[in-house]
Design an enzyme around this catalytic site. Structure first.
Site, PDB file in Angstrom:
ATOM      1  N   LEU A 151       0.820  -1.209   0.000  1.00 10.89           N
ATOM      2  CA  LEU A 151       0.000   0.000   0.000  1.00 10.89           C
ATOM      3  C   LEU A 151       0.853   1.257   0.000  1.00 10.89           C
ATOM      4  O   LEU A 151       0.433   2.301  -0.479  1.00 10.89           O
ATOM      5  CB  LEU A 151      -0.915   0.023   1.236  1.00 10.89           C
ATOM      6  CG  LEU A 151      -1.962  -1.073   1.330  1.00 10.89           C
ATOM      7  CD1 LEU A 151      -2.688  -1.006   2.663  1.00 10.89           C
ATOM      8  CD2 LEU A 151      -2.949  -0.958   0.176  1.00 10.89           C
ATOM      9  N   GLY A 152       2.039   1.163   0.574  1.00 13.09           N
ATOM     10  CA  GLY A 152       2.924   2.315   0.636  1.00 13.09           C
ATOM     11  C   GLY A 152       4.163   1.985   1.428  1.00 13.09           C
ATOM     12  O   GLY A 152       4.247   0.944   2.075  1.00 13.09           O
ATOM     13  N   GLY A 204       7.575   3.977   3.665  1.00 13.72           N
ATOM     14  CA  GLY A 204       8.198   5.177   4.195  1.00 13.72           C
ATOM     15  C   GLY A 204       9.669   4.925   4.379  1.00 13.72           C
ATOM     16  O   GLY A 204      10.224   3.952   3.863  1.00 13.72           O
ATOM     17  N   ALA A 205      10.294   5.772   5.147  1.00 11.09           N
ATOM     18  CA  ALA A 205      11.735   5.665   5.365  1.00 11.09           C
ATOM     19  C   ALA A 205      12.101   4.397   6.136  1.00 11.09           C
ATOM     20  O   ALA A 205      13.148   3.802   5.900  1.00 11.09           O
ATOM     21  CB  ALA A 205      12.237   6.896   6.110  1.00 11.09           C
ATOM     22  N   VAL A 261       3.956  -0.824   4.236  1.00  9.35           N
ATOM     23  CA  VAL A 261       2.599  -1.191   4.628  1.00  9.35           C
ATOM     24  C   VAL A 261       1.989  -2.067   3.544  1.00  9.35           C
ATOM     25  O   VAL A 261       2.080  -1.749   2.352  1.00  9.35           O
ATOM     26  CB  VAL A 261       1.722   0.063   4.848  1.00  9.35           C
ATOM     27  CG1 VAL A 261       0.318  -0.334   5.267  1.00  9.35           C
ATOM     28  CG2 VAL A 261       2.356   0.980   5.889  1.00  9.35           C
ATOM     29  N   LYS A 303       1.783  -2.962   8.868  1.00 13.96           N
ATOM     30  CA  LYS A 303       2.981  -2.126   8.749  1.00 13.96           C
ATOM     31  C   LYS A 303       4.186  -2.892   9.268  1.00 13.96           C
ATOM     32  O   LYS A 303       4.282  -3.198  10.449  1.00 13.96           O
ATOM     33  CB  LYS A 303       2.787  -0.839   9.551  1.00 13.96           C
ATOM     34  CG  LYS A 303       3.947   0.122   9.454  1.00 13.96           C
ATOM     35  CD  LYS A 303       3.628   1.383  10.223  1.00 13.96           C
ATOM     36  CE  LYS A 303       4.717   2.412  10.088  1.00 13.96           C
ATOM     37  NZ  LYS A 303       4.361   3.661  10.761  1.00 13.96           N
ATOM     38  N   ASP A 314       5.212  14.398  11.607  1.00 10.32           N
ATOM     39  CA  ASP A 314       5.276  14.101  10.179  1.00 10.32           C
ATOM     40  C   ASP A 314       3.898  14.211   9.531  1.00 10.32           C
ATOM     41  O   ASP A 314       3.476  13.329   8.798  1.00 10.32           O
ATOM     42  CB  ASP A 314       5.865  12.700   9.977  1.00 10.32           C
ATOM     43  CG  ASP A 314       6.367  12.471   8.568  1.00 10.32           C
ATOM     44  OD1 ASP A 314       6.657  13.451   7.859  1.00 10.32           O
ATOM     45  OD2 ASP A 314       6.458  11.295   8.171  1.00 10.32           O
TER      46      ASP A 314
END
Length: 192
Positions: A44-45, A47-48, A52, A68, A162
Protein backbone atom coordinates in the site's frame (compact mmCIF):
# COMPACT_ATOMS: atom_id res chain seq x y z
CA UNK A 1 -7.72 -27.26 21.54
CA UNK A 2 -8.47 -23.80 20.13
CA UNK A 3 -9.57 -22.48 23.54
CA UNK A 4 -6.33 -23.64 25.17
CA UNK A 5 -4.33 -21.86 22.43
CA UNK A 6 -6.25 -18.65 23.10
CA UNK A 7 -5.59 -18.83 26.83
CA UNK A 8 -1.92 -19.68 26.21
CA UNK A 9 -1.51 -16.70 23.86
CA UNK A 10 -3.25 -14.34 26.33
CA UNK A 11 -1.02 -15.58 29.15
CA UNK A 12 2.07 -15.13 26.97
CA UNK A 13 1.02 -11.60 25.96
CA UNK A 14 0.38 -10.53 29.57
CA UNK A 15 3.72 -11.99 30.64
CA UNK A 16 5.72 -10.34 27.83
CA UNK A 17 3.68 -7.13 27.66
CA UNK A 18 2.56 -6.21 31.17
CA UNK A 19 2.10 -2.60 30.01
CA UNK A 20 -0.69 -3.79 27.69
CA UNK A 21 -3.04 -4.88 30.45
CA UNK A 22 -6.48 -3.43 29.84
CA UNK A 23 -5.79 -2.70 26.16
CA UNK A 24 -7.73 -4.67 23.57
CA UNK A 25 -4.97 -5.48 21.08
CA UNK A 26 -4.37 -8.78 19.36
CA UNK A 27 -0.92 -10.33 19.36
CA UNK A 28 -0.50 -11.77 15.85
CA UNK A 29 2.02 -14.40 14.88
CA UNK A 30 4.29 -13.80 11.90
CA UNK A 31 2.64 -16.69 10.05
CA UNK A 32 -0.84 -15.19 10.60
CA UNK A 33 0.28 -11.91 9.04
CA UNK A 34 2.12 -13.62 6.21
CA UNK A 35 -1.03 -15.59 5.40
CA UNK A 36 -3.31 -12.54 5.77
CA UNK A 37 -1.17 -10.53 3.33
CA UNK A 38 -0.69 -13.43 0.90
CA UNK A 39 3.05 -13.38 1.48
CA UNK A 40 3.23 -9.57 1.70
CA UNK A 41 2.16 -9.22 -1.93
CA UNK A 42 0.05 -6.03 -2.08
CA UNK A 43 2.07 -3.03 -1.00
CA UNK A 44 0.00 0.00 0.00
CA UNK A 45 2.92 2.32 0.64
CA UNK A 46 6.34 2.67 2.13
CA UNK A 47 8.20 5.18 4.20
CA UNK A 48 11.74 5.67 5.36
CA UNK A 49 11.59 2.86 7.94
CA UNK A 50 8.54 0.76 7.12
CA UNK A 51 6.38 -0.80 4.43
CA UNK A 52 2.60 -1.19 4.63
CA UNK A 53 0.75 -4.13 3.07
CA UNK A 54 -2.93 -4.86 2.56
CA UNK A 55 -4.21 -7.96 4.28
CA UNK A 56 -7.42 -9.86 4.90
CA UNK A 57 -8.21 -11.59 8.19
CA UNK A 58 -9.95 -14.87 7.39
CA UNK A 59 -10.58 -15.36 11.12
CA UNK A 60 -12.50 -12.04 11.24
CA UNK A 61 -15.00 -12.57 8.40
CA UNK A 62 -12.61 -11.26 5.76
CA UNK A 63 -11.90 -7.92 7.43
CA UNK A 64 -9.30 -5.87 5.55
CA UNK A 65 -6.28 -4.68 7.50
CA UNK A 66 -3.14 -2.65 6.89
CA UNK A 67 0.02 -4.41 8.09
CA UNK A 68 2.98 -2.13 8.75
CA UNK A 69 6.31 -3.94 8.72
CA UNK A 70 9.12 -2.16 10.51
CA UNK A 71 12.33 -2.39 8.55
CA UNK A 72 15.44 -3.74 10.22
CA UNK A 73 17.00 -0.32 10.56
CA UNK A 74 13.92 1.05 12.37
CA UNK A 75 13.52 -1.77 14.87
CA UNK A 76 13.87 -0.46 18.37
CA UNK A 77 14.82 -2.35 21.44
CA UNK A 78 12.09 -4.40 23.11
CA UNK A 79 11.23 -1.84 25.78
CA UNK A 80 10.74 0.98 23.28
CA UNK A 81 8.64 -1.22 20.97
CA UNK A 82 6.44 -2.35 23.87
CA UNK A 83 6.04 1.22 25.09
CA UNK A 84 5.07 2.34 21.59
CA UNK A 85 2.52 -0.47 21.23
CA UNK A 86 1.09 0.38 24.63
CA UNK A 87 0.80 4.12 24.03
CA UNK A 88 -0.58 3.87 20.48
CA UNK A 89 -2.93 1.10 21.61
CA UNK A 90 -4.49 3.43 24.18
CA UNK A 91 -5.39 6.13 21.65
CA UNK A 92 -9.05 6.25 20.73
CA UNK A 93 -10.35 9.04 18.52
CA UNK A 94 -12.49 9.10 15.39
CA UNK A 95 -9.75 11.01 13.51
CA UNK A 96 -6.92 8.56 14.26
CA UNK A 97 -6.26 5.23 12.58
CA UNK A 98 -6.97 2.48 15.08
CA UNK A 99 -4.25 0.02 16.03
CA UNK A 100 -5.77 -3.48 16.06
CA UNK A 101 -2.72 -5.49 17.05
CA UNK A 102 0.96 -6.14 16.63
CA UNK A 103 3.56 -8.83 16.04
CA UNK A 104 6.80 -9.04 17.96
CA UNK A 105 8.18 -12.42 17.02
CA UNK A 106 11.94 -12.83 16.76
CA UNK A 107 13.19 -10.33 14.19
CA UNK A 108 9.67 -9.60 12.93
CA UNK A 109 7.94 -6.46 14.21
CA UNK A 110 4.62 -5.33 12.77
CA UNK A 111 1.75 -3.00 13.59
CA UNK A 112 -1.71 -4.05 12.40
CA UNK A 113 -4.13 -1.20 11.68
CA UNK A 114 -7.65 -0.89 10.36
CA UNK A 115 -7.70 -0.58 6.56
CA UNK A 116 -8.67 2.79 5.06
CA UNK A 117 -10.71 2.19 1.92
CA UNK A 118 -10.15 5.60 0.30
CA UNK A 119 -6.39 5.69 0.77
CA UNK A 120 -4.34 8.76 1.52
CA UNK A 121 -5.24 12.41 1.26
CA UNK A 122 -2.36 12.79 -1.20
CA UNK A 123 -3.99 10.46 -3.74
CA UNK A 124 -7.39 12.08 -3.10
CA UNK A 125 -6.21 15.67 -3.58
CA UNK A 126 -4.04 15.09 -6.63
CA UNK A 127 -6.45 13.10 -8.77
CA UNK A 128 -8.06 14.49 -11.94
CA UNK A 129 -11.21 15.89 -10.29
CA UNK A 130 -10.41 17.97 -7.22
CA UNK A 131 -12.65 17.75 -4.14
CA UNK A 132 -14.95 20.71 -3.50
CA UNK A 133 -14.30 23.28 -0.78
CA UNK A 134 -16.85 21.73 1.60
CA UNK A 135 -14.96 18.41 1.55
CA UNK A 136 -11.61 20.20 1.87
CA UNK A 137 -12.90 22.09 4.93
CA UNK A 138 -14.08 18.82 6.54
CA UNK A 139 -10.66 17.28 5.88
CA UNK A 140 -8.89 20.26 7.48
CA UNK A 141 -11.21 20.18 10.52
CA UNK A 142 -10.84 16.40 10.96
CA UNK A 143 -7.06 16.72 10.80
CA UNK A 144 -7.13 19.53 13.36
CA UNK A 145 -9.37 17.49 15.70
CA UNK A 146 -7.03 14.50 15.52
CA UNK A 147 -3.95 16.63 16.19
CA UNK A 148 -5.66 18.43 19.07
CA UNK A 149 -6.47 15.05 20.64
CA UNK A 150 -2.86 13.87 20.28
CA UNK A 151 -1.28 17.11 21.46
CA UNK A 152 -3.63 18.14 24.27
CA UNK A 153 -6.33 15.61 25.16
CA UNK A 154 -4.54 12.24 25.18
CA UNK A 155 -3.04 11.38 28.57
CA UNK A 156 0.49 10.85 27.22
CA UNK A 157 0.65 13.77 24.74
CA UNK A 158 1.93 12.77 21.32
CA UNK A 159 3.49 15.39 19.10
CA UNK A 160 3.10 14.08 15.55
CA UNK A 161 6.17 15.27 13.68
CA UNK A 162 5.28 14.10 10.18
CA UNK A 163 1.88 15.51 9.19
CA UNK A 164 1.58 15.48 5.41
CA UNK A 165 -1.09 14.35 2.90
CA UNK A 166 0.46 10.87 2.70
CA UNK A 167 -0.08 10.32 6.47
CA UNK A 168 -3.68 11.52 6.47
CA UNK A 169 -5.97 8.68 5.43
CA UNK A 170 -9.64 8.61 4.46
CA UNK A 171 -12.05 5.89 5.55
CA UNK A 172 -15.02 4.59 3.56
CA UNK A 173 -17.08 7.73 4.35
CA UNK A 174 -14.11 10.09 3.72
CA UNK A 175 -13.58 10.77 7.42
CA UNK A 176 -10.00 11.87 8.13
CA UNK A 177 -7.81 9.37 10.00
CA UNK A 178 -4.30 10.47 10.98
CA UNK A 179 -1.70 7.71 10.65
CA UNK A 180 2.01 7.03 11.04
CA UNK A 181 2.92 7.59 14.65
CA UNK A 182 6.39 6.18 13.98
CA UNK A 183 8.03 9.57 14.27
CA UNK A 184 5.71 10.94 16.94
CA UNK A 185 7.33 12.26 20.08
CA UNK A 186 5.86 11.03 23.32
CA UNK A 187 6.01 13.87 25.83
CA UNK A 188 5.80 13.90 29.60
CA UNK A 189 2.77 15.70 31.01
CA UNK A 190 4.84 18.70 32.14
CA UNK A 191 6.51 19.17 28.73
CA UNK A 192 5.19 21.57 26.11
Amino acid sequence: MVISQIYYRKALVSKLYPVLQGINLKCFSYMELKEATNGFMEELGCGAFSTVFKGVLASDDGRCIAVKRLDTIARKDDLEFKAEVSSIGRTNHRNLVQLLGFCDEGQHRFFVYEFMLNGSLASFLFRESSPNWYIRRDIALGTARGLFYLHDEFSSQFIHCDIKPKNILLDDSFTVRIADFGVAKLLKTDQT
